[in-house]
Write a protein that holds these residues in place. Structure first.
Motif, mmCIF file in Angstrom:
data_model
loop_
_atom_site.group_PDB
_atom_site.id
_atom_site.type_symbol
_atom_site.label_atom_id
_atom_site.label_comp_id
_atom_site.label_asym_id
_atom_site.label_seq_id
_atom_site.Cartn_x
_atom_site.Cartn_y
_atom_site.Cartn_z
ATOM 1 N N SER A 62 0.527 -1.541 -0.255
ATOM 2 C CA SER A 62 0.050 -0.162 -0.221
ATOM 3 C C SER A 62 1.099 1.389 -0.001
ATOM 4 O O SER A 62 1.104 1.902 -0.777
ATOM 5 N N PHE A 84 9.321 7.290 4.820
ATOM 6 C CA PHE A 84 10.625 7.781 5.212
ATOM 7 C C PHE A 84 10.642 9.072 6.665
ATOM 8 O O PHE A 84 10.137 10.122 6.028
ATOM 9 N N ASN A 141 3.279 3.999 -8.429
ATOM 10 C CA ASN A 141 4.067 4.990 -7.527
ATOM 11 C C ASN A 141 3.341 6.903 -7.190
ATOM 12 O O ASN A 141 3.656 6.896 -8.295
ATOM 13 N N THR A 179 5.179 9.785 -5.410
ATOM 14 C CA THR A 179 5.849 10.129 -3.789
ATOM 15 C C THR A 179 5.495 11.770 -3.452
ATOM 16 O O THR A 179 5.181 13.020 -4.250
ATOM 17 N N THR A 214 6.867 14.680 -0.871
ATOM 18 C CA THR A 214 8.043 15.054 -0.078
ATOM 19 C C THR A 214 7.981 16.512 0.539
ATOM 20 O O THR A 214 7.934 17.601 0.059
ATOM 21 N N GLY A 244 12.958 21.107 8.558
ATOM 22 C CA GLY A 244 14.197 20.973 8.417
ATOM 23 C C GLY A 244 14.003 19.726 8.266
ATOM 24 O O GLY A 244 14.732 18.286 8.624
ATOM 25 N N ASP A 245 12.734 18.621 9.163
ATOM 26 C CA ASP A 245 12.537 17.410 9.347
ATOM 27 C C ASP A 245 11.728 17.150 8.004
ATOM 28 O O ASP A 245 10.973 17.835 7.634
ATOM 29 N N LEU A 246 12.436 15.984 7.309
ATOM 30 C CA LEU A 246 11.475 15.523 5.836
ATOM 31 C C LEU A 246 11.138 14.053 6.236
ATOM 32 O O LEU A 246 10.971 13.268 7.052
ATOM 33 N N SER A 247 9.513 14.283 5.634
ATOM 34 C CA SER A 247 9.525 12.769 5.167
ATOM 35 C C SER A 247 8.186 13.201 4.217
ATOM 36 O O SER A 247 8.315 13.281 3.335
ATOM 37 N N ILE A 248 8.745 11.403 3.077
ATOM 38 C CA ILE A 248 9.000 10.895 1.911
ATOM 39 C C ILE A 248 7.711 10.430 2.081
ATOM 40 O O ILE A 248 7.870 9.561 3.802
ATOM 41 N N ARG A 249 6.374 10.784 1.782
ATOM 42 C CA ARG A 249 5.596 9.126 1.508
ATOM 43 C C ARG A 249 5.737 8.870 0.427
ATOM 44 O O ARG A 249 5.317 9.909 -1.021
ATOM 45 N N CYS A 250 5.656 7.695 0.052
ATOM 46 C CA CYS A 250 5.366 7.008 -1.592
ATOM 47 C C CYS A 250 3.615 6.103 -0.880
ATOM 48 O O CYS A 250 4.066 4.938 -0.509
ATOM 49 N N PHE A 251 2.925 5.845 -2.385
ATOM 50 C CA PHE A 251 2.063 4.695 -2.416
ATOM 51 C C PHE A 251 1.900 4.401 -3.761
ATOM 52 O O PHE A 251 1.468 4.806 -4.163
ATOM 53 N N ALA A 252 0.921 3.502 -3.917
ATOM 54 C CA ALA A 252 0.622 2.563 -5.230
ATOM 55 C C ALA A 252 -0.536 3.381 -5.783
ATOM 56 O O ALA A 252 -1.272 3.703 -4.525
ATOM 57 N N GLN A 290 7.712 23.148 2.648
ATOM 58 C CA GLN A 290 8.340 22.784 1.390
ATOM 59 C C GLN A 290 7.571 21.141 0.853
ATOM 60 O O GLN A 290 8.090 20.218 1.230
ATOM 61 N N ASN A 324 6.592 18.318 -2.142
ATOM 62 C CA ASN A 324 7.851 18.638 -3.599
ATOM 63 C C ASN A 324 8.885 19.953 -4.156
ATOM 64 O O ASN A 324 8.267 20.161 -5.443
ATOM 65 N N LYS A 325 9.482 19.963 -3.376
ATOM 66 C CA LYS A 325 10.235 21.525 -3.346
ATOM 67 C C LYS A 325 9.261 22.763 -3.582
ATOM 68 O O LYS A 325 10.651 23.756 -4.321
#
Lengths: 550, 103
Positions: free
Chosen positions: A98, A102, B6, B8, B10, B15-23, B46, B48-49
């Protein structure tokens, strides 16, 4: 489905492309898989590339392994690859991927090179295309083909193993990428914004450098002579999207609009005065009269003729048997408003934004709304409602748009009168006057027949108006309905801190008078400068131009 | 080995990075909705930039021409069939099928 693990041993690859550019570090992860049990589970391996060139080794996906990869200098090609492999003893059911998350830290870091930025490569160093060219060049230098084999590198595509080589040749690749990127501007100058801007600048066509786009510059450059040919014609007033007679659509605003930075939110009304409206012409133009003399083209409705042409050009209120009909009467095309019970007519009784066409105005200008009225039939309850609503720049109705001249009360009504007072079968000329914002207050400022109101703009943020002429329980005819500036100038009554600004054309001894009521939004040029540019380059030489800068 | 389609998102917040990737592949073979992220920003971040600040509406789409503002400041979206029929506005929320994507 690509996200399903059907059988034991099946593998799927997730390629995550985060969009960040700077220094990144990952410290934890979590994922959502559907269908996991104690006997049906997965293994997870991952690797990543910060720049699309060098990958880390495959490793088990764990927080500990992520923390080992600190200080990643990532760019647009940053990619995390995760491979899920189905394990366990349960051969039934499926596992569905799903999502995966990160988290970590990030620092924006743009390479700053003062020496480069002061030279001809200024602005190119961090350009994405320069980066792309540099990567491409570096690959050619890193892998076999150009550099001799005896300079060993690239056997394992390992950053640490080849660090010295990478440092040297990536710098060389970047330098050549700068040269290539700089040169490419001239190879395809048509797609380079600054070159196209310089190109169009040299043509002396006016354009707004702060908002002009590359497609617009390309259009101006490609159709330079067409743009020059538009000068001296009404095409300089046409909006982007106007369809020319040859079927082509203009892709930029007319040059006059560009010069004054005039949008659909700004007042712009122009008229070439016929000779009878200039000088001293009995019944047409007087040295003592400063009104706009019913100049037909000085008009903000959709029809410039005295006759009505189509109901489609107006917002019409009709209910049941209470209708508005376009009809011929005394060789005039009129609107017949036939009401037995409810209001019908031009405009809306309770207008809201989005329902109606709005007329752009400027609250610093006096306006008049005029029409001819003939009453055919009335009964004891016949009434005429003549009013105007004001709207702000978001087209929201403003209930405090207008006020009475003495400042006593806020109203939007010019008149609400019993039509029984009027003689039937007689044409009356009706005029609603709106004086500009900040006009001095006067008591007893009445209309000609001592009924009805003049109005003042009470809110300077009124950007649109929607007048209404509505009738109830009567049969009337309306003709020659117009909205126009009240005077040749801005205001016929003195304003607070300002004098009257209105003039007569009675003393002008010239023909081809061209009047323009225009807002100048060009903050880079004064009224005198834009007017001079328009007069010198845009308007016909045989016109005598009079600007009313609002 | 199957490569999973998928999307993504971002985000960087202070300063905290969070990356979420979903199908994103549906059973019908589509990867709708075209607008896959929408949020009225409450904390400067920010995405996706894209730098966004408090009060801004940020929408992400695979099609850059899918939505825009007209001269009146109204938000317009222009999606290809059959996706355009999947959106509706209910009580001010932009709804994609039965899934809320804007609040």
């Amino acid at each position: 489905m690509d996200k399903i693990l059907d059988k034991i041993g099946d593998e799927i690859l997730i390629q995550v492309h985060p969009k960040v550019n700077g220094i990144a570090a990952l410290n934890s992860w979590s994922d959502v898989l559907i269908g996991l049990t104690a006997d049906r589970y997965v293994s997870r391996k991952f690797r990543l590339t910060p720049d699309g060139l060098f990958y880390t080794d495959w490793a088990e996906l764990s927080n500990a392994n992520l923390l080992k990869l600190s200080e990643l200098k990532v760019n647009d090609l940053f990619c995390i690859q995760i491979v899920y492999k189905r394990l366990g003893t349960d051969e039934t059911g499926v596992i569905e991927f799903s999502s995966i998350d990160f988290s970590g830290s990030f620092e924006n870091k743009i390479d700053s090179k003062p020496t480069v930025d002061k030279g001809i490569f200024s602005g190119l160093y961090n350009d994405p295309e320069t980066e792309s060219i540099a990567r491409n060049l570096f690959k050619k230098l890193y892998y076999r083909g150009i550099i001799p084999k005896y300079i060993t590198r690239g056997d394992n595509s390992d950053f640490v193993e080849d660090e010295d080589y990478i440092s040297l040749f990536s710098s060389i690749a970047k330098f050549f990428a700068l040269i290539i990127k700089f040169s490419k501007r001239f190879e395809a100058f048509n797609s380079d914004f600054s070159l196209m801007r310089d190109n169009v600048r040299q043509t002396n066509l006016y354009f707004d450098e702060s908002i002009i786009t590359l497609p617009e510059l390309q259009y101006l450059s490609a159709f330079l002579y067409d743009e020059i040919r538009k000068r001296g014609t009404n095409l300089i007033f046409k909006k982007k999207g106007y369809v020319l007679k040859n079927g082509r659509t203009t892709e930029v605003d007319g040059e006059f609009l560009r010069l004054y930075k005039s949008t659909g939110m700004n007042e712009l009304v122009t008229a070439k005065l016929s000779n009878q409206k200039v000088g001293w012409c009995v019944g047409r133009c007087s040295p003592l009269y400063r009104g706009t003399n019913e100049v037909s083209t000085l008009n903000k409705t959709k029809e410039n003729s005295e006759d009505f042409v189509s109901k489609d050009n107006y917002d019409i209120t009709e209910q049941g048997a209470d209708v508005v009909i376009l009809t011929d009467f005394q060789n005039k095309k009129c609107f017949r408003m036939l009401s037995n019970e409810d209001y019908c007519g031009i405009g809306k009784n309770d207008s809201e934004a989005g329902e109606i066409d709005l007329t752009t105005i400027n609250s610093n200008l006096d306006y008049e709304i005029t029409f001819d009225l003939l009453v055919s039939h009335t009964d004891g309850n016949s009434s005429l409602l003549f009013k105007v609503d004001g709207f702000d720049n978001l087209k929201n109705k403003m209930n405090d748009s207008f006020v009475l001249p003495n400042g006593d009360s806020i109203t939007n009504e010019f008149m609400r009168m019993n039509l029984g007072y009027l003689r039937q079968d007689t044409w009356y000329k009706i005029r609603g006057i709106i004086h500009s914002y900040s006009t001095k207050n006067f008591d007893n400022l009445r209309s000609g027949y001592d009924f009805g109101n003049r109005l003042y703009f009470y809110n300077k943020f009124v950007k649109f108006i929607a007048p209404s002429v509505l009738v109830r329980n009567a049969d009337i005819l309306i003709h020659n309905y117009k909205i126009r500036p009240l005077v040749f100038g801005t205001n016929i009554l003195p304003k607070k801190g300002k004098d009257v600004n209105a003039r007569s054309n009675g003393f002008i001894q010239a023909t081809n008078i061209f009047y323009m009521f225009v807002e100048n939004n060009n903050s880079g040029m004064s009224n005198e400068e834009v007017n001079e540019f328009a007069e010198r380059y845009l308007l016909p030489y045989n016109f005598n131009n009079i600007f009313v800068n609002i | 080995m199957k490569n999973v389609s998928n999307k993504t998102i971002t985000e960087v917040i202070d300063g905290d990075l969070s990356i979420r990737c979903f199908a994103d592949l549906k059973e019908d073979g589509s990867t709708n909705p075209a607008i896959y992220f929408s949020e009225i920003i409450e904390i400067d971040k920010q995405i996706n930039k894209l730098d966004s600040i408090d009060g801004e509406l940020v929408m992400l789409s695979e099609d850059s021409a899918a939505f825009g503002l007209n001269e009146s400041g109204e938000l317009l979206y222009d999606l290809q069939n059959p996706d355009d029929n999947s959106y509706s506005i209910v009580d001010g929320n932009l709804i994609y099928s039965d899934q809320t994507i804007v609040t």
